[in-house]
Design a protein around this motif. Structure first.
Motif, short mmCIF file in Angstrom:
data_model
loop_
_atom_site.label_atom_id
_atom_site.label_comp_id
_atom_site.label_asym_id
_atom_site.label_seq_id
_atom_site.Cartn_x
_atom_site.Cartn_y
_atom_site.Cartn_z
N PRO A 105 -24.76 28.56 -0.54
CA PRO A 105 -25.48 29.53 -0.22
C PRO A 105 -25.24 30.28 1.09
O PRO A 105 -25.13 31.55 1.61
N ILE A 106 -24.85 29.23 2.59
CA ILE A 106 -24.29 30.50 3.87
C ILE A 106 -23.27 31.19 3.85
O ILE A 106 -23.04 32.39 4.15
N ALA A 107 -22.16 30.55 2.54
CA ALA A 107 -20.66 30.97 2.08
C ALA A 107 -21.38 32.76 1.63
O ALA A 107 -20.69 33.18 1.89
N GLN A 108 -22.19 32.43 0.85
CA GLN A 108 -22.74 33.80 0.22
C GLN A 108 -23.78 34.84 0.90
O GLN A 108 -23.01 35.71 0.06
N ALA A 127 -14.30 37.65 1.39
CA ALA A 127 -14.61 37.62 -0.12
C ALA A 127 -15.14 36.00 -0.59
O ALA A 127 -14.23 35.40 -0.03
N LEU A 128 -15.34 35.87 -1.83
CA LEU A 128 -15.79 34.53 -1.73
C LEU A 128 -14.79 33.72 -3.05
O LEU A 128 -14.06 35.02 -3.93
N VAL A 129 -13.80 33.21 -2.72
CA VAL A 129 -12.59 32.45 -3.46
C VAL A 129 -13.27 31.25 -4.57
O VAL A 129 -14.28 30.57 -4.01
N GLN A 130 -13.05 31.92 -5.76
CA GLN A 130 -14.00 30.41 -6.79
C GLN A 130 -11.86 29.78 -7.19
O GLN A 130 -11.19 30.56 -6.84
N GLY A 131 -13.48 28.94 -7.97
CA GLY A 131 -12.27 28.43 -9.29
C GLY A 131 -10.59 28.12 -8.45
O GLY A 131 -10.89 27.03 -6.92
N ASP A 132 -9.26 27.56 -9.00
CA ASP A 132 -8.08 26.42 -9.01
C ASP A 132 -8.14 27.42 -7.60
O ASP A 132 -7.51 26.95 -6.86
N GLU A 133 -8.05 28.91 -6.74
CA GLU A 133 -7.54 29.02 -5.61
C GLU A 133 -8.33 28.32 -4.77
O GLU A 133 -7.45 28.13 -3.45
N GLU A 134 -10.28 28.63 -4.61
CA GLU A 134 -10.71 27.70 -4.07
C GLU A 134 -10.45 26.01 -3.88
O GLU A 134 -9.76 25.69 -2.62
#
Length: 137
Positions: A105-108, A127-134
């Motif tokens: 929630p802090i990142a968001q 920008a929020l990083v998600q998935g494989d990149e994260e």
């Protein structure tokens, strides 16, 4: 060894039997057991890490020459949103850095704010990083 007395009686005699009889709890040793050498850093037990997704934020618009001191500035800037786990600017020269927060929630919250300005740049993109990149980070 076998001990033969003058009266022709025999006795089985060995060093081990003598020591066992003299020291029923075990023979004392003058040598200490060697202490184990400390394990190298890589082999030491580490606490199990739990992966928490949606906590990584990619920051762009940084000066290409951003260095170690800028990590502290980014960490200080993003601390206003909540606890920062770490900042990585190994991508120095690309104008990017990564900030991992302790909780999603802090990142968001940091991503939701549209106008980011810090002393490093006036046009900080987040920008929020998600998935494989994260997972790479």
């Amino acid at each position: 060894f076998i001990l033969v007395r003058t009266d022709d009686t025999e006795e089985d005699f060995s060093y081990l039997k003598c020591v066992t009889a003299a020291f029923p709890g075990g023979a004392p040793t003058s040598r200490k057991k060697p202490e184990a050498a400390p394990k190298p850093q890589a082999e030491r037990e580490r606490p199990e890490r739990t992966y928490v997704s949606n906590c990584l934020v990619k920051c762009g618009g940084l000066p290409d020459e951003a260095g170690e001191t800028d990590i502290d500035k980014l960490k200080e800037y993003f601390a206003k949103y909540g606890e920062v786990a770490w900042v990585d600017n190994k991508t120095a020269g690309t104008g990017n850095a990564y900030v991992r927060f302790k909780e999603a929630p802090i990142a968001q919250k940091a991503v939701d704010e549209t106008a980011h300005t810090c002393e490093l740049t006036e046009k900080l993109t987040v920008a929020l990083v998600q998935g494989d990149e994260e997972k790479k980070h």
